[in-house]
Design a protein around this motif. Structure first.
Motif, PDB file in Angstrom:
ATOM      1  N   THR A  96      37.379  32.082  34.390  1.00  0.00           N
ATOM      2  CA  THR A  96      36.840  33.361  34.202  1.00  0.00           C
ATOM      3  C   THR A  96      35.692  33.873  34.806  1.00  0.00           C
ATOM      4  N   SER A  97      35.073  32.749  35.860  1.00  0.00           N
ATOM      5  CA  SER A  97      34.032  33.153  36.872  1.00  0.00           C
ATOM      6  C   SER A  97      35.001  33.751  37.890  1.00  0.00           C
ATOM      7  N   ASN A  98      36.162  33.380  38.145  1.00  0.00           N
ATOM      8  CA  ASN A  98      36.842  34.182  39.317  1.00  0.00           C
ATOM      9  C   ASN A  98      37.299  35.599  38.730  1.00  0.00           C
ATOM     10  N   MET A  99      37.500  35.656  37.538  1.00  0.00           N
ATOM     11  CA  MET A  99      37.760  37.118  36.925  1.00  0.00           C
ATOM     12  C   MET A  99      36.635  37.896  36.998  1.00  0.00           C
ATOM     13  N   LEU A 100      35.350  37.488  36.581  1.00  0.00           N
ATOM     14  CA  LEU A 100      34.119  38.430  36.698  1.00  0.00           C
ATOM     15  C   LEU A 100      33.689  38.554  38.007  1.00  0.00           C
ATOM     16  N   SER A 101      33.913  37.553  38.983  1.00  0.00           N
ATOM     17  CA  SER A 101      33.479  37.873  40.419  1.00  0.00           C
ATOM     18  C   SER A 101      34.313  38.986  40.825  1.00  0.00           C
ATOM     19  N   THR A 102      35.615  39.051  40.591  1.00  0.00           N
ATOM     20  CA  THR A 102      36.544  40.205  41.037  1.00  0.00           C
ATOM     21  C   THR A 102      36.246  41.457  40.284  1.00  0.00           C
ATOM     22  N   ALA A 103      35.794  41.318  38.955  1.00  0.00           N
ATOM     23  CA  ALA A 103      35.376  42.681  38.460  1.00  0.00           C
ATOM     24  C   ALA A 103      34.179  43.333  38.875  1.00  0.00           C
TER      25      ALA A 103
END
Length: 222
Positions: free
Chosen positions: A113-120
């Motif tokens: 989820t940290s990877n997704m949020l960073s991308t977002a």
């Protein structure tokens, strides 16, 4: 083959390793230990709360009303429909929403989820679609295949509702616009930019494998 279609093809090996994972195969056969599914449910509850935020970021960055509405619609579906399935299963296990919310994310879940949020937060709309696409696309594909392969299970099997939900045409239609929109967004991108989107997609698919593996082994960390 469109650009969006090539993403699945290029991530084909990890995609198939996910489908063959014991968690999904045993779920399809109805033999998965309920404690493993309970672990998955609690972690997926935590995951979906963060996943919904990614679509909120997509809506904020989008300037086209049509796609703003689609980002908002998916966020609503996650929080008000998909979460309801989890709540029903949690009721069966005697898990309260408070218990699920306070359980804490596993290391694997947090990394995903940290990877997704960073991308977002830092990426383009195309990159946001690429980072969320593997979750929805693989769930739909895997559920349809499980239903075809193990469709002779009793209708009251504990996991049938999960399979039926993600195999449904309604679920598939909810994210089908990802393909067309991503193809439009990537139409004039340079090869370097396209490569980055491919890597984002594959990384999310790798995290999907880790999520299934984490759930099967009921591991919070290494």
């Amino acid at each position: 083959m469109s650009f969006s279609e090539t993403l699945k093809e290029k991530a084909g090996k990890i995609w198939e390793e996910c489908y063959k994972h014991p968690f999904l195969q045993e779920l399809g056969m109805g033999t998965l230990e309920k404690e493993k599914f309970k672990f998955y449910l609690i972690q997926d509850y935590q995951y979906l709360m963060e996943y919904a935020k990614v679509f909120a970021a997509g809506m904020v960055k989008c300037n086209e009303e049509k796609y703003m509405a689609k980002f908002a619609e998916i966020q609503h579906n996650i929080l008000c429909e998909e979460m309801n399935i989890h709540r029903k299963y949690m009721e069966d296990f005697g898990i309260t929403e408070e218990e699920a919310a306070n359980a804490g994310q596993s290391l694997f879940n947090k990394a995903y989820t940290s990877n997704m949020l960073s991308t977002a937060y830092t990426g383009t709309i195309a990159e946001i679609i690429a980072v969320v696409f593997p979750c929805a696309w693989s769930y739909h594909d895997f559920a349809k295949r499980l239903k075809q392969e193990y469709g002779n299970l009793p209708k009251n099997d504990f996991y049938n509702k999960w399979i039926d939900t993600y195999a449904s045409d309604e679920f598939g239609e909810s994210f089908s616009w990802f393909c067309d929109y991503l193809d439009v967004l990537c139409e004039n991108k340079k090869q370097k930019e396209l490569k980055k989107i491919e890597e984002i997609f594959r990384t999310s698919m790798e995290f999907e494998f880790l999520f299934w593996d984490m759930s099967y082994k009921m591991k919070m960390s290494y």
